[in-house]
Motif scaffolding. Structure first.
Motif, PDB file in Angstrom:
ATOM      1  N   ALA B  97     -17.300  16.277 -19.784  1.00  0.00           N
ATOM      2  CA  ALA B  97     -17.440  16.027 -18.359  1.00  0.00           C
ATOM      3  C   ALA B  97     -17.385  14.531 -18.066  1.00  0.00           C
ATOM      4  CB  ALA B  97     -18.758  16.600 -17.852  1.00  0.00           C
ATOM      5  N   PRO B  98     -16.474  14.130 -17.180  1.00  0.00           N
ATOM      6  CA  PRO B  98     -16.339  12.710 -16.873  1.00  0.00           C
ATOM      7  C   PRO B  98     -17.483  12.202 -15.983  1.00  0.00           C
ATOM      8  CG  PRO B  98     -14.689  13.998 -15.682  1.00  0.00           C
ATOM      9  CD  PRO B  98     -15.497  14.965 -16.492  1.00  0.00           C
ATOM     10  N   SER B  99     -17.738  10.890 -16.034  1.00  0.00           N
ATOM     11  CA  SER B  99     -18.759  10.283 -15.185  1.00  0.00           C
ATOM     12  C   SER B  99     -18.279  10.312 -13.732  1.00  0.00           C
ATOM     13  CB  SER B  99     -18.981   8.839 -15.618  1.00  0.00           C
ATOM     14  OG  SER B  99     -17.867   8.064 -15.235  1.00  0.00           O
ATOM     15  N   PRO B 100     -19.210  10.124 -12.775  1.00  0.00           N
ATOM     16  CA  PRO B 100     -18.799  10.116 -11.365  1.00  0.00           C
ATOM     17  C   PRO B 100     -17.697   9.084 -11.079  1.00  0.00           C
ATOM     18  CG  PRO B 100     -21.183  10.189 -11.537  1.00  0.00           C
ATOM     19  CD  PRO B 100     -20.666  10.039 -12.936  1.00  0.00           C
ATOM     20  N   GLU B 101     -17.788   7.896 -11.698  1.00  0.00           N
ATOM     21  CA  GLU B 101     -16.760   6.872 -11.463  1.00  0.00           C
ATOM     22  C   GLU B 101     -15.410   7.357 -11.960  1.00  0.00           C
ATOM     23  OE1 GLU B 101     -19.622   6.207 -13.157  1.00  0.00           O
ATOM     24  OE2 GLU B 101     -20.691   5.317 -11.472  1.00  0.00           O
ATOM     25  N   GLU B 102     -15.435   7.957 -13.167  1.00  0.00           N
ATOM     26  CA  GLU B 102     -14.170   8.469 -13.709  1.00  0.00           C
ATOM     27  C   GLU B 102     -13.612   9.563 -12.814  1.00  0.00           C
ATOM     28  OE1 GLU B 102     -14.720   7.944 -18.528  1.00  0.00           O
ATOM     29  OE2 GLU B 102     -15.670   9.619 -17.515  1.00  0.00           O
ATOM     30  N   GLN B 103     -14.523  10.385 -12.276  1.00  0.00           N
ATOM     31  CA  GLN B 103     -14.057  11.480 -11.416  1.00  0.00           C
ATOM     32  C   GLN B 103     -13.350  10.955 -10.178  1.00  0.00           C
ATOM     33  OE1 GLN B 103     -16.654  14.744 -10.561  1.00  0.00           O
ATOM     34  NE2 GLN B 103     -17.706  14.572 -12.516  1.00  0.00           N
ATOM     35  N   VAL B 104     -13.890   9.882  -9.613  1.00  0.00           N
ATOM     36  CA  VAL B 104     -13.253   9.302  -8.431  1.00  0.00           C
ATOM     37  C   VAL B 104     -11.851   8.806  -8.778  1.00  0.00           C
ATOM     38  CG1 VAL B 104     -13.335   7.414  -6.773  1.00  0.00           C
ATOM     39  CG2 VAL B 104     -15.407   8.690  -7.297  1.00  0.00           C
ATOM     40  N   ALA B 105     -11.761   8.085  -9.910  1.00  0.00           N
ATOM     41  CA  ALA B 105     -10.453   7.559 -10.322  1.00  0.00           C
ATOM     42  C   ALA B 105      -9.475   8.701 -10.582  1.00  0.00           C
ATOM     43  CB  ALA B 105     -10.606   6.694 -11.576  1.00  0.00           C
ATOM     44  N   MET B 106      -9.968   9.749 -11.239  1.00  0.00           N
ATOM     45  CA  MET B 106      -9.096  10.894 -11.539  1.00  0.00           C
ATOM     46  C   MET B 106      -8.633  11.576 -10.265  1.00  0.00           C
ATOM     47  SD  MET B 106     -11.134  12.863 -14.465  1.00  0.00           S
ATOM     48  CE  MET B 106     -11.722  12.016 -15.892  1.00  0.00           C
ATOM     49  N   TRP B 107      -9.570  11.753  -9.363  1.00  0.00           N
ATOM     50  CA  TRP B 107      -9.244  12.474  -8.121  1.00  0.00           C
ATOM     51  C   TRP B 107      -8.195  11.705  -7.333  1.00  0.00           C
ATOM     52  CZ3 TRP B 107      -8.745  16.817  -5.976  1.00  0.00           C
ATOM     53  CH2 TRP B 107      -8.738  16.977  -4.586  1.00  0.00           C
ATOM     54  N   GLN B 108      -8.352  10.371  -7.275  1.00  0.00           N
ATOM     55  CA  GLN B 108      -7.364   9.579  -6.539  1.00  0.00           C
ATOM     56  C   GLN B 108      -5.991   9.676  -7.204  1.00  0.00           C
ATOM     57  OE1 GLN B 108      -9.385   5.840  -6.403  1.00  0.00           O
ATOM     58  NE2 GLN B 108     -10.337   6.281  -4.425  1.00  0.00           N
ATOM     59  N   ALA B 109      -5.994   9.547  -8.537  1.00  0.00           N
ATOM     60  CA  ALA B 109      -4.714   9.638  -9.247  1.00  0.00           C
ATOM     61  C   ALA B 109      -4.093  11.023  -9.049  1.00  0.00           C
ATOM     62  CB  ALA B 109      -4.918   9.347 -10.734  1.00  0.00           C
ATOM     63  N   LEU B 110      -4.921  12.057  -9.114  1.00  0.00           N
ATOM     64  CA  LEU B 110      -4.392  13.418  -8.961  1.00  0.00           C
ATOM     65  C   LEU B 110      -3.786  13.638  -7.584  1.00  0.00           C
ATOM     66  CD1 LEU B 110      -7.100  15.585 -10.731  1.00  0.00           C
ATOM     67  CD2 LEU B 110      -4.678  15.502 -11.305  1.00  0.00           C
ATOM     68  N   GLN B 111      -4.447  13.102  -6.560  1.00  0.00           N
ATOM     69  CA  GLN B 111      -3.902  13.273  -5.208  1.00  0.00           C
ATOM     70  C   GLN B 111      -2.525  12.623  -5.099  1.00  0.00           C
ATOM     71  OE1 GLN B 111      -7.423  11.768  -3.111  1.00  0.00           O
ATOM     72  NE2 GLN B 111      -7.212  13.547  -1.780  1.00  0.00           N
ATOM     73  N   ALA B 112      -2.438  11.382  -5.630  1.00  0.00           N
ATOM     74  CA  ALA B 112      -1.158  10.683  -5.554  1.00  0.00           C
ATOM     75  C   ALA B 112      -0.093  11.427  -6.354  1.00  0.00           C
ATOM     76  CB  ALA B 112      -1.314   9.250  -6.080  1.00  0.00           C
ATOM     77  N   LEU B 113      -0.443  11.857  -7.562  1.00  0.00           N
ATOM     78  CA  LEU B 113       0.532  12.534  -8.417  1.00  0.00           C
ATOM     79  C   LEU B 113       0.938  13.878  -7.826  1.00  0.00           C
ATOM     80  CD1 LEU B 113      -1.099  11.713 -11.877  1.00  0.00           C
ATOM     81  CD2 LEU B 113       1.072  10.818 -11.012  1.00  0.00           C
ATOM     82  N   ASP B 114      -0.038  14.584  -7.292  1.00  0.00           N
ATOM     83  CA  ASP B 114       0.260  15.898  -6.728  1.00  0.00           C
ATOM     84  C   ASP B 114       1.223  15.774  -5.554  1.00  0.00           C
ATOM     85  OD1 ASP B 114      -0.417  18.716  -7.040  1.00  0.00           O
ATOM     86  OD2 ASP B 114      -1.136  18.565  -4.986  1.00  0.00           O
ATOM     87  N   HIS B 115       1.014  14.738  -4.762  1.00  0.00           N
ATOM     88  CA  HIS B 115       1.911  14.493  -3.630  1.00  0.00           C
ATOM     89  C   HIS B 115       3.337  14.245  -4.135  1.00  0.00           C
ATOM     90  CE1 HIS B 115       3.443  13.026   0.134  1.00  0.00           C
ATOM     91  NE2 HIS B 115       3.779  11.889  -0.450  1.00  0.00           N
ATOM     92  N   MET B 116       3.448  13.412  -5.182  1.00  0.00           N
ATOM     93  CA  MET B 116       4.779  13.067  -5.692  1.00  0.00           C
ATOM     94  C   MET B 116       5.470  14.258  -6.330  1.00  0.00           C
ATOM     95  SD  MET B 116       4.474   9.285  -7.304  1.00  0.00           S
ATOM     96  CE  MET B 116       2.787   9.098  -7.807  1.00  0.00           C
ATOM     97  N   LEU B 117       4.694  15.088  -7.038  1.00  0.00           N
ATOM     98  CA  LEU B 117       5.303  16.195  -7.775  1.00  0.00           C
ATOM     99  C   LEU B 117       5.527  17.410  -6.892  1.00  0.00           C
ATOM    100  CD1 LEU B 117       3.181  15.980 -11.054  1.00  0.00           C
ATOM    101  CD2 LEU B 117       5.408  14.972 -10.577  1.00  0.00           C
ATOM    102  N   GLY B 118       4.992  17.336  -5.653  1.00  0.00           N
ATOM    103  CA  GLY B 118       5.011  18.504  -4.778  1.00  0.00           C
ATOM    104  C   GLY B 118       6.376  19.105  -4.543  1.00  0.00           C
ATOM    105  N   GLY B 119       7.407  18.266  -4.472  1.00  0.00           N
ATOM    106  CA  GLY B 119       8.724  18.793  -4.132  1.00  0.00           C
ATOM    107  C   GLY B 119       9.512  19.321  -5.317  1.00  0.00           C
TER     108      GLY B 119
END
Lengths: 334, 168
Positions: B97-119
């Motif tokens: 389980a990642p720390s809260p700070e890591e979770q924030v970084a992961m969540w931001q990266a995931l949002q950006a990546l998910d947007h890019m990979l969406g199409g």
């Protein structure tokens, strides 16, 4: 300085070229000359370098996400037919969460496996007939016992099998099925791994008695004796070789991983790190310049970060952690 | 700077004449009045941000529906990303389980990546993710997903092209 505004849109042609270079360099088979050629392309024009900087930012974004989390999330199928899915979910009512899970993870058959272990996890299974299985990291399998046979379907990963005599009075054969073929236990102890690697092959090592291999596409069955190991694909079995001389601590015993230990005996660093990476989320890259170094010892798999630290203390290498999930082992500077 | 007349009057007309219709249109697709009201609002905010397009709108409802459809897709994608995130976090072994700070970084990266990979097509997205997250070579990916290495390479080039185009 680059004579452009950072926000200036890049020419689509340049982006396409950069994408082709990236697709080449990530293939896993790019050579030094490919890297040199790409470097020349980058240096040829400021716009090329700018596109490359974007690629590096992209790589950092991927680096911030652990694979165990990111793969199921980013490769989910939820956007396909989502309306149909929502309707189905509404109908399912109480079983919504199970159905949702199975639906989203459709491309990974192991999500529906009877038993699975996450990266870095291992577990022991005691089956109905008294046979024992140990599942190594990242393993998925189904247990299918019937009146005629005792069948284990290994989807991927690695298992240590210790069969028990069939107490049902029917002497049902004990079988392990992998995508590449079927193993029939003619004895009691063996290790099967199906790592879905480049060769899409199954590896068998027999510790006691004998095991028969029948490749999926047919062909003659081959029997491996205790102390032998072989790779096989759907098309055939490689010539059996003697099993690697086990580290003293595990001679004739179950493999070290069943006790949470990874043994190295003058093992190449590159091979060692590849093995170690099976027990961690993320990627360990080894610089070719140090991949040939050798190391020996018994390493505790419960703390792979500690193992990496020990490696850095023992050999002339340094361990660079770009993120917890992206580790590079490089020659020690100076 | 702009030679367009102030769009307020025509925006007002657009809003008056179509807001009720748009709200119903969204409600049918969402099955939820609150979400529909939010998205209808967002749709008009988008229109407001591009005042230069207002005078050229011939089919106001088709125009609004196009914007609303895009917002609807974004909403679905965000919802499915959130659900996937929660499921995946719950499935992680406790020691990972990642720390809260890591979770924030992961969540931001995931949002950006998910947007890019969406199409990308589902298969192409899976291939791209296996390469970039698991570090697998194309031969390994080909074996895993049952496609040729050539196809893998083509998907990878498409994925990189799309991501680089969408990054700012």
């Amino acid at each position: 300085m680059v004579p452009r505004q950072p926000s200036a849109p890049l020419d689509p042609g340049v982006i396409r070229q950069a994408a082709r270079w990236l697709a080449l360099l990530h293939s896993g088979s790019a050579g030094p000359q490919d890297h040199d050629a790409c470097r020349r392309w980058r240096q040829a024009d400021a716009a090329h370098e700018q596109a490359w900087q974007k690629a590096e930012r992209l790589s950092r974004q991927f680096g911030a996400v652990p694979p165990a989390l990111g793969v199921p999330i980013l490769a989910r199928q939820a956007r396909v037919n989502r309306r149909g899915a929502m309707k189905t979910l509404a109908l399912l009512g109480a079983t919504v969460s199970a159905g949702w899970l199975g639906y989203r993870h459709a491309p990974w058959p192991d999500w529906t496996a009877d038993y699975r272990t996450a990266t870095g996890e291992s577990r022991d299974l005691l089956l109905d007939d008294g046979s024992k299985l140990a599942l190594n990291t990242g393993t998925a399998l189904d247990v299918r016992y019937s009146t005629d046979e005792r069948l284990i379907r290994l989807q991927h990963g690695e298992i240590y099998v210790r069969t028990a005599p069939d107490g049902s009075g029917r002497a049902r054969p004990f079988l392990v099925q992998t995508p590449q073929g079927r193993l029939r236990a003619l004895g009691t102890r063996f290790v099967v791994s199906q790592l879905g690697g480049a060769q899409a092959a199954t590896h068998l090592e027999v510790l006691e008695h004998r095991v028969e291999i029948t490749p999926q596409a047919g062909g003659r069955p081959l029997i491996l004796e205790a102390g032998q190991q072989a790779w096989f694909t759907a098309d055939g079995v490689q010539a059996p070789r003697p099993a690697a001389p086990p580290a003293a601590a595990e001679a004739g015993d179950a493999p070290g991983w069943t006790r949470g230990v990874l043994y190295a005996d003058r093992t190449r660093l590159g091979d060692f790190l590849e093995e170690l990476s099976r027990y961690r989320s993320g990627v360990i890259r080894c610089d070719p310049a140090v991949a040939g170094l050798r190391l020996s010892g018994a390493f505790q798999l419960a703390d792979t970060d500690r193992v990496l630290d020990i490696v850095a203390q023992t050999l002339a290498v340094r361990v660079v952690r770009r993120t917890p999930y992206w580790v590079t082992v490089l020659p020690r500077a100076g | 700077m702009s030679s367009h007349p102030t769009p307020a009057a025509s925006l007002e007309a657009l809003y008056e004449g179509n807001h009720g219709w748009l709200h119903q249109w969204l409600r049918r697709r969402l099955g939820c009045g609150d979400d529909a009201a939010d998205l209808a609002q967002d749709t008009f905010v988008r229109v407001l941000r591009k005042p230069e397009e207002l005078p050229g709108i011939r089919e106001p409802r088709a125009y609004l529906a196009t914007i609303a459809r895009g917002l609807l897709n974004d909403l679905w994608r965000r919802r499915s990303l959130e659900a996937a995130w929660l499921e995946a976090m719950a499935a992680l072994p406790a020691q990972a389980a990642p720390s809260p700070e890591e979770q924030v970084a992961m969540w931001q990266a995931l949002q950006a990546l998910d947007h890019m990979l969406g199409g990308l097509a589902p298969k192409a997205r899976e291939v791209f993710v296996l390469s970039q997250l698991e570090g697998l070579g194309y031969a390994q990916i080909a074996a895993r997903v049952g496609l040729s290495e050539r196809t893998i390479k083509r998907y990878m080039a498409e994925g990189f092209e799309r991501c680089l185009s969408l990054m700012d």
